[in-house]
Design an enzyme around this catalytic site. Structure first.
Site, PDB file in Angstrom:
ATOM      1  N   SER A 142     135.013  67.673 -71.465  1.00  0.00           N
ATOM      2  CA  SER A 142     136.300  67.758 -72.152  1.00  0.00           C
ATOM      3  C   SER A 142     136.056  67.782 -73.655  1.00  0.00           C
ATOM      4  O   SER A 142     135.508  66.827 -74.206  1.00  0.00           O
ATOM      5  CB  SER A 142     137.177  66.561 -71.809  1.00  0.00           C
ATOM      6  N   HIS A 173     136.580  72.086 -70.411  1.00  0.00           N
ATOM      7  CA  HIS A 173     137.893  71.494 -70.162  1.00  0.00           C
ATOM      8  C   HIS A 173     138.640  71.321 -71.485  1.00  0.00           C
ATOM      9  O   HIS A 173     138.139  70.667 -72.400  1.00  0.00           O
ATOM     10  CB  HIS A 173     137.704  70.148 -69.483  1.00  0.00           C
ATOM     11  N   ASP A 213     142.043  69.962 -73.243  1.00  0.00           N
ATOM     12  CA  ASP A 213     143.196  69.082 -73.051  1.00  0.00           C
ATOM     13  C   ASP A 213     144.318  69.409 -74.036  1.00  0.00           C
ATOM     14  O   ASP A 213     144.178  69.155 -75.228  1.00  0.00           O
ATOM     15  CB  ASP A 213     142.781  67.615 -73.242  1.00  0.00           C
ATOM     16  N   MET A 252     147.921  68.551 -75.327  1.00  0.00           N
ATOM     17  CA  MET A 252     148.866  67.425 -75.316  1.00  0.00           C
ATOM     18  C   MET A 252     149.998  67.690 -76.312  1.00  0.00           C
ATOM     19  O   MET A 252     149.736  68.147 -77.412  1.00  0.00           O
ATOM     20  CB  MET A 252     148.132  66.130 -75.685  1.00  0.00           C
ATOM     21  N   HIS A 289     144.033  72.121 -69.274  1.00  0.00           N
ATOM     22  CA  HIS A 289     144.799  71.015 -68.696  1.00  0.00           C
ATOM     23  C   HIS A 289     146.046  70.793 -69.554  1.00  0.00           C
ATOM     24  O   HIS A 289     145.954  70.290 -70.666  1.00  0.00           O
ATOM     25  CB  HIS A 289     143.913  69.763 -68.685  1.00  0.00           C
ATOM     26  N   MET A 348     149.111  68.927 -70.542  1.00  0.00           N
ATOM     27  CA  MET A 348     149.860  67.662 -70.505  1.00  0.00           C
ATOM     28  C   MET A 348     151.077  67.853 -71.404  1.00  0.00           C
ATOM     29  O   MET A 348     151.181  67.254 -72.475  1.00  0.00           O
ATOM     30  CB  MET A 348     148.956  66.519 -70.969  1.00  0.00           C
ATOM     31  N   MET A 389     144.123  62.421 -61.908  1.00  0.00           N
ATOM     32  CA  MET A 389     143.851  61.676 -63.130  1.00  0.00           C
ATOM     33  C   MET A 389     143.290  60.304 -62.764  1.00  0.00           C
ATOM     34  O   MET A 389     143.922  59.544 -62.016  1.00  0.00           O
ATOM     35  CB  MET A 389     145.111  61.510 -63.976  1.00  0.00           C
ATOM     36  N   GLY A 437     146.286  61.068 -71.900  1.00  0.00           N
ATOM     37  CA  GLY A 437     146.663  60.969 -73.301  1.00  0.00           C
ATOM     38  C   GLY A 437     145.495  60.688 -74.232  1.00  0.00           C
ATOM     39  O   GLY A 437     145.546  61.040 -75.406  1.00  0.00           O
ATOM     40  N   PHE A 438     144.426  60.091 -73.690  1.00  0.00           N
ATOM     41  CA  PHE A 438     143.305  59.730 -74.554  1.00  0.00           C
ATOM     42  C   PHE A 438     141.983  59.807 -73.809  1.00  0.00           C
ATOM     43  O   PHE A 438     141.942  59.617 -72.591  1.00  0.00           O
ATOM     44  CB  PHE A 438     143.492  58.305 -75.083  1.00  0.00           C
ATOM     45  N   GLY A 439     140.911  60.065 -74.544  1.00  0.00           N
ATOM     46  CA  GLY A 439     139.573  59.991 -73.972  1.00  0.00           C
ATOM     47  C   GLY A 439     139.027  58.584 -74.132  1.00  0.00           C
ATOM     48  O   GLY A 439     139.670  57.725 -74.753  1.00  0.00           O
ATOM     49  N   GLY A 440     137.875  58.316 -73.518  1.00  0.00           N
ATOM     50  CA  GLY A 440     137.207  57.032 -73.711  1.00  0.00           C
ATOM     51  C   GLY A 440     137.833  55.839 -72.997  1.00  0.00           C
ATOM     52  O   GLY A 440     137.484  54.692 -73.281  1.00  0.00           O
ATOM     53  N   ASP A 495     139.572  63.491 -63.503  1.00  0.00           N
ATOM     54  CA  ASP A 495     139.638  63.533 -64.959  1.00  0.00           C
ATOM     55  C   ASP A 495     139.934  62.166 -65.548  1.00  0.00           C
ATOM     56  O   ASP A 495     141.007  61.616 -65.334  1.00  0.00           O
ATOM     57  CB  ASP A 495     140.749  64.524 -65.359  1.00  0.00           C
ATOM     58  N   GLY A 496     138.940  61.631 -66.289  1.00  0.00           N
ATOM     59  CA  GLY A 496     139.147  60.370 -66.976  1.00  0.00           C
ATOM     60  C   GLY A 496     138.164  59.303 -66.546  1.00  0.00           C
ATOM     61  O   GLY A 496     138.078  58.936 -65.380  1.00  0.00           O
ATOM     62  N   GLY A 497     137.344  58.846 -67.519  1.00  0.00           N
ATOM     63  CA  GLY A 497     136.416  57.749 -67.224  1.00  0.00           C
ATOM     64  C   GLY A 497     135.257  58.132 -66.327  1.00  0.00           C
ATOM     65  O   GLY A 497     134.655  57.265 -65.684  1.00  0.00           O
ATOM     66  N   GLY A 501     134.374  63.616 -70.920  1.00  0.00           N
ATOM     67  CA  GLY A 501     134.437  63.811 -72.359  1.00  0.00           C
ATOM     68  C   GLY A 501     133.424  62.929 -73.056  1.00  0.00           C
ATOM     69  O   GLY A 501     132.304  63.360 -73.376  1.00  0.00           O
ATOM     70  N   SER A 502     133.772  61.659 -73.243  1.00  0.00           N
ATOM     71  CA  SER A 502     132.905  60.746 -73.991  1.00  0.00           C
ATOM     72  C   SER A 502     131.521  60.634 -73.362  1.00  0.00           C
ATOM     73  O   SER A 502     130.523  60.567 -74.082  1.00  0.00           O
ATOM     74  CB  SER A 502     133.561  59.371 -74.111  1.00  0.00           C
TER      75      SER A 502
HETATM   76  C1  DX5 Z   1     142.867  62.497 -70.850  1.00  0.00           C
HETATM   77  C2  DX5 Z   1     142.244  63.853 -70.659  1.00  0.00           C
HETATM   78  C3  DX5 Z   1     140.795  63.800 -70.263  1.00  0.00           C
HETATM   79  C4  DX5 Z   1     139.906  63.061 -71.261  1.00  0.00           C
HETATM   80  C5  DX5 Z   1     138.627  62.649 -70.592  1.00  0.00           C
HETATM   81  O1  DX5 Z   1     144.242  62.601 -70.848  1.00  0.00           O
HETATM   82  O2  DX5 Z   1     142.960  64.614 -69.714  1.00  0.00           O
HETATM   83  O3  DX5 Z   1     140.317  65.105 -70.035  1.00  0.00           O
HETATM   84  O4  DX5 Z   1     139.651  63.849 -72.357  1.00  0.00           O
HETATM   85  O5  DX5 Z   1     137.849  61.908 -71.467  1.00  0.00           O
HETATM   86  P1  DX5 Z   1     136.842  60.762 -70.965  1.00  0.00           P
HETATM   87  O6  DX5 Z   1     135.849  61.443 -70.060  1.00  0.00           O
HETATM   88  O7  DX5 Z   1     136.250  60.254 -72.224  1.00  0.00           O
HETATM   89  O8  DX5 Z   1     137.662  59.757 -70.220  1.00  0.00           O
HETATM   90 ZN    ZN Z   2     141.999  66.524 -69.103  1.00  0.00          ZN
END
Ligand code: DX5
Ligand code: ZN
Length: 230
Positions: A12, A37, A39, A41, A70, A72, A141, A146-149, A177-179, A199-200
């Protein structure tokens, strides 16, 4: 994009250097990313603002493979054509984004794109049970969007497994997607996911100047997932 259920890693770019997106996309693809990917938003459907179709169009020349967009955003339908002409390969809308997900998915396929539907953590799998013949992917999800990390919501593993059994042999990817990390990748793969957004966990410890770290992370996440499904 022939269908196969092998593990795919989709970094991401929300975790990338915003001032260098083109080079970052080229770097992660060169380091083994299967999909990129993106994102999107709108500060309304989710409490964060990122980028729109113009950014996707700017990225397109820097992505040789699959651009996995993606959305959102709510509403979705007014923007589908713009994301399609920007070069998205997969366009994913959230089932919670409005009352007419069926029409949205029809429209995405009508634009010649792969259609994805995403589920927030609080939305049951049953919400998409009757849509599986209209989609190429279901995105589960594993964080609140809404956020990475953020930390992985392990409570979503049972949902992934239920979805996997619902899908059966249908050519429908399960994206999570996420974590997603080296630790959580085996869990989601075992539950039935084949497309892993990270992502992270991909962008940490690397940079455009030194992209080797991206490759190490991508290979480690893939190896952990593949080891779990044998
Ligand atoms: C969150 C995004 C994800 C996010 C993943 O709303 O849809 O794609 O960027 O980031 P990590 O892998 O750091 O959780
Ligand atoms: Zn995403």
């Amino acid at each position: 994009m022939p269908f196969n259920r092998s593990i795919k890693i989709a970094p991401s770019i929300l975790a990338a250097d915003f001032a260098n997106f083109g080079a970052e996309c080229r770097a992660i693809e060169a380091q083994g990313a299967d999909w990129v990917h993106v994102d999107v938003m709108d500060g309304h459907f989710v409490p964060n603002l990122t980028f729109g179709p113009a950014m996707c169009a700017a990225l397109r020349p820097h992505i040789k493979g699959v651009m996995d967009v993606h959305l959102m955003i709510a509403p979705v339908d007014p923007y589908l054509e713009a994301f399609a002409s920007a070069g998205a390969d997969i366009i994913t809308a959230h089932v919670e984004a409005g009352p007419h997900i069926h029409r949205t998915l029809q429209a995405i396929r009508g634009l010649g794109k792969k259609a994805g539907v995403a589920l927030n953590p609080g939305t049951p799998v049953e919400a998409v049970a009757d849509l599986l013949d209209m989609v190429d992917m279901v995105c589960v999800m594993t964080v609140n969007p809404g956020f990475g990390g953020q930390s992985f919501l392990s409570g979503q593993l049972a949902k992934i497994a239920r979805l996997r059994s619902l899908i059966g042999d249908c050519p429908v990817h399960i994206e999570v997607d996420g974590g997603v990390t080296v630790e959580t990748a085996p869990l989601v793969a075992k539950a039935g996911a084949d497309a892993l957004v990270a992502g992270s966990a991909v962008f940490k410890g690397g940079s455009v100047a030194d992209p080797g770290g991206y490759g190490v992370n991508i290979r480690a996440i893939r190896a952990a997932a593949e080891a779990a499904i044998g």
